[in-house]
Design an enzyme around this catalytic site. Structure first.
Site, mmCIF file in Angstrom:
data_model
loop_
_atom_site.group_PDB
_atom_site.id
_atom_site.type_symbol
_atom_site.label_atom_id
_atom_site.label_comp_id
_atom_site.label_asym_id
_atom_site.label_seq_id
_atom_site.Cartn_x
_atom_site.Cartn_y
_atom_site.Cartn_z
ATOM 1 N N LYS A 14 0.806 -1.293 0.011
ATOM 2 C CA LYS A 14 0.024 -0.046 0.184
ATOM 3 C C LYS A 14 0.925 1.234 0.120
ATOM 4 O O LYS A 14 0.572 2.196 -0.837
ATOM 5 C CB LYS A 14 -1.032 0.083 1.026
ATOM 6 C CG LYS A 14 -1.668 -1.118 1.273
ATOM 7 C CD LYS A 14 -2.718 -1.031 2.660
ATOM 8 C CE LYS A 14 -2.283 -1.197 3.751
ATOM 9 N NZ LYS A 14 -1.491 -2.221 4.211
ATOM 10 N N ARG A 89 -9.827 0.547 8.124
ATOM 11 C CA ARG A 89 -9.526 -0.630 8.714
ATOM 12 C C ARG A 89 -10.465 -1.414 9.511
ATOM 13 O O ARG A 89 -10.240 -2.522 9.682
ATOM 14 C CB ARG A 89 -8.201 -0.507 9.614
ATOM 15 C CG ARG A 89 -6.883 -0.799 8.768
ATOM 16 C CD ARG A 89 -5.645 -0.690 9.627
ATOM 17 N NE ARG A 89 -4.413 -1.411 9.539
ATOM 18 C CZ ARG A 89 -3.300 -0.906 8.815
ATOM 19 N NH1 ARG A 89 -3.385 0.345 8.526
ATOM 20 N NH2 ARG A 89 -2.412 -1.622 8.474
ATOM 21 N N ARG A 128 11.799 -5.793 5.423
ATOM 22 C CA ARG A 128 11.763 -4.498 5.446
ATOM 23 C C ARG A 128 12.219 -4.190 7.207
ATOM 24 O O ARG A 128 12.640 -3.207 7.561
ATOM 25 C CB ARG A 128 10.253 -3.855 5.657
ATOM 26 C CG ARG A 128 10.145 -2.346 5.785
ATOM 27 C CD ARG A 128 8.802 -1.479 5.535
ATOM 28 N NE ARG A 128 7.886 -2.195 6.236
ATOM 29 C CZ ARG A 128 6.582 -1.952 6.238
ATOM 30 N NH1 ARG A 128 6.193 -1.135 5.547
ATOM 31 N NH2 ARG A 128 5.747 -2.606 7.146
ATOM 32 N N ARG A 134 11.189 -0.464 12.416
ATOM 33 C CA ARG A 134 9.777 -0.644 12.938
ATOM 34 C C ARG A 134 9.773 -1.677 13.678
ATOM 35 O O ARG A 134 9.800 -3.045 13.377
ATOM 36 C CB ARG A 134 8.839 -0.805 11.724
ATOM 37 C CG ARG A 134 8.415 0.514 11.096
ATOM 38 C CD ARG A 134 7.431 0.480 10.024
ATOM 39 N NE ARG A 134 6.279 -0.166 10.212
ATOM 40 C CZ ARG A 134 4.928 -0.191 9.542
ATOM 41 N NH1 ARG A 134 5.235 0.241 8.204
ATOM 42 N NH2 ARG A 134 4.015 -0.914 9.875
ATOM 43 N N ARG A 146 -0.973 -9.324 13.094
ATOM 44 C CA ARG A 146 -1.091 -8.372 12.212
ATOM 45 C C ARG A 146 -1.946 -8.994 10.961
ATOM 46 O O ARG A 146 -2.962 -8.354 10.676
ATOM 47 C CB ARG A 146 -0.152 -7.550 11.534
ATOM 48 C CG ARG A 146 0.829 -6.668 12.699
ATOM 49 C CD ARG A 146 1.809 -6.157 12.244
ATOM 50 N NE ARG A 146 2.028 -5.335 11.143
ATOM 51 C CZ ARG A 146 2.966 -4.829 10.514
ATOM 52 N NH1 ARG A 146 4.042 -5.483 10.757
ATOM 53 N NH2 ARG A 146 2.968 -4.012 9.508
HETATM 54 P P1 B4P Z 1 3.483 -1.946 2.392
HETATM 55 O O1 B4P Z 1 2.285 -2.900 2.171
HETATM 56 O O2 B4P Z 1 3.666 -0.795 1.550
HETATM 57 O O3 B4P Z 1 3.598 -1.432 3.804
HETATM 58 P P2 B4P Z 1 2.600 -0.532 4.767
HETATM 59 O O4 B4P Z 1 1.755 0.279 3.983
HETATM 60 O O5 B4P Z 1 3.557 0.008 5.529
HETATM 61 O O6 B4P Z 1 1.558 -1.385 5.321
HETATM 62 P P3 B4P Z 1 1.315 -1.981 6.917
HETATM 63 O O7 B4P Z 1 -0.263 -2.301 7.096
HETATM 64 O O8 B4P Z 1 2.457 -2.713 7.218
HETATM 65 O O9 B4P Z 1 1.628 -0.585 7.898
HETATM 66 P P4 B4P Z 1 0.580 0.633 8.208
HETATM 67 O O10 B4P Z 1 1.532 1.849 8.183
HETATM 68 O O11 B4P Z 1 -0.479 0.725 7.353
HETATM 69 O O12 B4P Z 1 5.031 -2.709 1.869
HETATM 70 C C1 B4P Z 1 5.623 -3.731 2.934
HETATM 71 C C2 B4P Z 1 6.826 -3.650 2.485
HETATM 72 O O13 B4P Z 1 6.941 -4.900 1.395
HETATM 73 C C3 B4P Z 1 7.961 -2.668 2.046
HETATM 74 O O14 B4P Z 1 9.344 -3.055 2.518
HETATM 75 C C4 B4P Z 1 7.991 -2.636 0.506
HETATM 76 O O15 B4P Z 1 9.392 -2.366 0.094
HETATM 77 C C5 B4P Z 1 7.908 -4.203 0.284
HETATM 78 N N1 B4P Z 1 6.997 -4.357 -1.233
HETATM 79 C C6 B4P Z 1 6.147 -3.698 -1.517
HETATM 80 N N2 B4P Z 1 5.825 -3.890 -2.937
HETATM 81 C C7 B4P Z 1 6.632 -5.015 -3.076
HETATM 82 C C8 B4P Z 1 6.632 -5.977 -4.284
HETATM 83 N N3 B4P Z 1 6.002 -5.638 -5.422
HETATM 84 N N4 B4P Z 1 7.678 -6.772 -4.272
HETATM 85 C C9 B4P Z 1 8.592 -6.729 -3.290
HETATM 86 N N5 B4P Z 1 8.412 -6.120 -2.164
HETATM 87 C C10 B4P Z 1 7.624 -5.274 -2.143
HETATM 88 O O16 B4P Z 1 -0.009 0.209 9.678
HETATM 89 C C11 B4P Z 1 0.871 -0.103 10.850
HETATM 90 C C12 B4P Z 1 0.195 -0.229 12.096
HETATM 91 O O17 B4P Z 1 -0.512 1.380 12.467
HETATM 92 C C13 B4P Z 1 -0.975 -1.132 12.176
HETATM 93 O O18 B4P Z 1 -0.737 -2.299 12.483
HETATM 94 C C14 B4P Z 1 -1.913 -0.424 13.165
HETATM 95 O O19 B4P Z 1 -1.267 -0.736 14.572
HETATM 96 C C15 B4P Z 1 -1.655 0.951 13.112
HETATM 97 N N6 B4P Z 1 -2.681 1.725 12.057
HETATM 98 C C16 B4P Z 1 -2.590 2.131 10.774
HETATM 99 N N7 B4P Z 1 -3.815 2.776 10.397
HETATM 100 C C17 B4P Z 1 -4.718 2.265 11.282
HETATM 101 C C18 B4P Z 1 -6.024 2.341 11.274
HETATM 102 N N8 B4P Z 1 -6.759 2.889 10.388
HETATM 103 N N9 B4P Z 1 -6.940 1.943 12.147
HETATM 104 C C19 B4P Z 1 -6.142 1.429 13.469
HETATM 105 N N10 B4P Z 1 -4.847 1.233 13.270
HETATM 106 C C20 B4P Z 1 -4.243 1.676 12.619
#
Ligand code: B4P
Length: 190
Positions: A14, A89, A128, A134, A146
């Site tokens: 994402k 979410r 990552r 993180r 998660r």
């Molecule tokens: P991403 O999937 O981009 O990770 P993210 O956006 O950070 O999602 P995530 O769900 O982990 O975290 P968020 O900050 O929303 O990529 C992950 C990795 O994969 C990266 O290293 C990338 O380089 C790699 N990658 C991507 N595409 C690739 C490909 N095609 N091939 C190879 N590698 C690839 O949330 C974090 C925490 O915040 C949650 O657990 C929760 O506690 C809280 N939170 C956030 N929003 C919330 C909400 N709305 N409600 C309640 N809690 C919330």
């Protein structure tokens, strides 16, 4: 106005794909994960509370994230559109987002759902974790939690948006450029 919900499990890409979408379509990026991490980095009371949940792979309470999104929408009234990354979410968050956007006459345009196999999600997040610092990417059992929280609380949103004919599944495996091209095609067809 183009309002996109970028959806998918942790590690689906994402945040990665949002970077490409904001550039290509001129949208304002709203990532609740990034907003919460900024609060933690600044040691605000909100950040201190959020950290307890995030370190364990649990969701932060709805009222906290809904309030953050409301503030950001109010601060960006001249935006061409938004990309919501990691929000909503829960069903309560989706209902709140609908209310906020419908009140402005600018509803959600589409939910783009990145579909990725579980083993690939775990591998990406552990990878990552080697460099991101993180706390929620370091430990496989927290990553598993998660993904379980996603399946239980977040996955039902597919049906929520499908009920509004706004759900679009996108294959999230392959190179970052290949996935970006699939997203772009889906958005242009809206
Ligand atoms: P991403 O999937 O981009 O990770 P993210 O956006 O950070 O999602 P995530 O769900 O982990 O975290 P968020 O900050 O929303 O990529 C992950 C990795 O994969 C990266 O290293 C990338 O380089 C790699 N990658 C991507 N595409 C690739 C490909 N095609 N091939 C190879 N590698 C690839 O949330 C974090 C925490 O915040 C949650 O657990 C929760 O506690 C809280 N939170 C956030 N929003 C919330 C909400 N709305 N409600 C309640 N809690 C919330």
């Amino acid at each position: 106005m183009l309002n996109l919900v970028l959806f998918g499990p942790p590690g689906a890409g994402k945040g990665t794909q949002a970077e490409f979408l904001i550039e290509s379509f001129g949208l304002v990026h709203l990532s609740t994960g990034d907003l919460l991490r900024n609060e933690i980095a600044s040691s605000t009371p909100l950040g201190v509370e959020a950290k307890r949940y995030m370190d364990n792979g649990e969701l932060v309470p709805d009222s906290v994230v809904i309030g953050m999104i409301k503030n950001k929408l109010e601060a960006n009234t001249d935006a061409k559109g938004f990309i919501f990354d990691g929000f909503p979410r829960t069903v309560a968050q989706a209902e709140a987002l609908d209310q906020l956007l419908n009140a402005n006459g600018t509803p959600v345009s589409a939910m783009l759902s990145l579909e990725v196999a579980k083993e690939e999600l775990i591998a990406r997040l552990l990878n990552r974790g080697k460099t991101s610092g993180r706390s929620d990417d370091q430990d496989e059992s927290i990553i598993e939690n998660r993904i379980n929280v996603y399946n239980e609380k977040t996955l039902p949103l597919k049906n929520y948006f499908a009920g509004q004919n706004k759900h679009f599944g996108i294959k999230g495996m392959g190179s970052i450029d290949e996935i970006a091209a699939r997203l772009s095609e889906a958005i242009k067809a809206l």
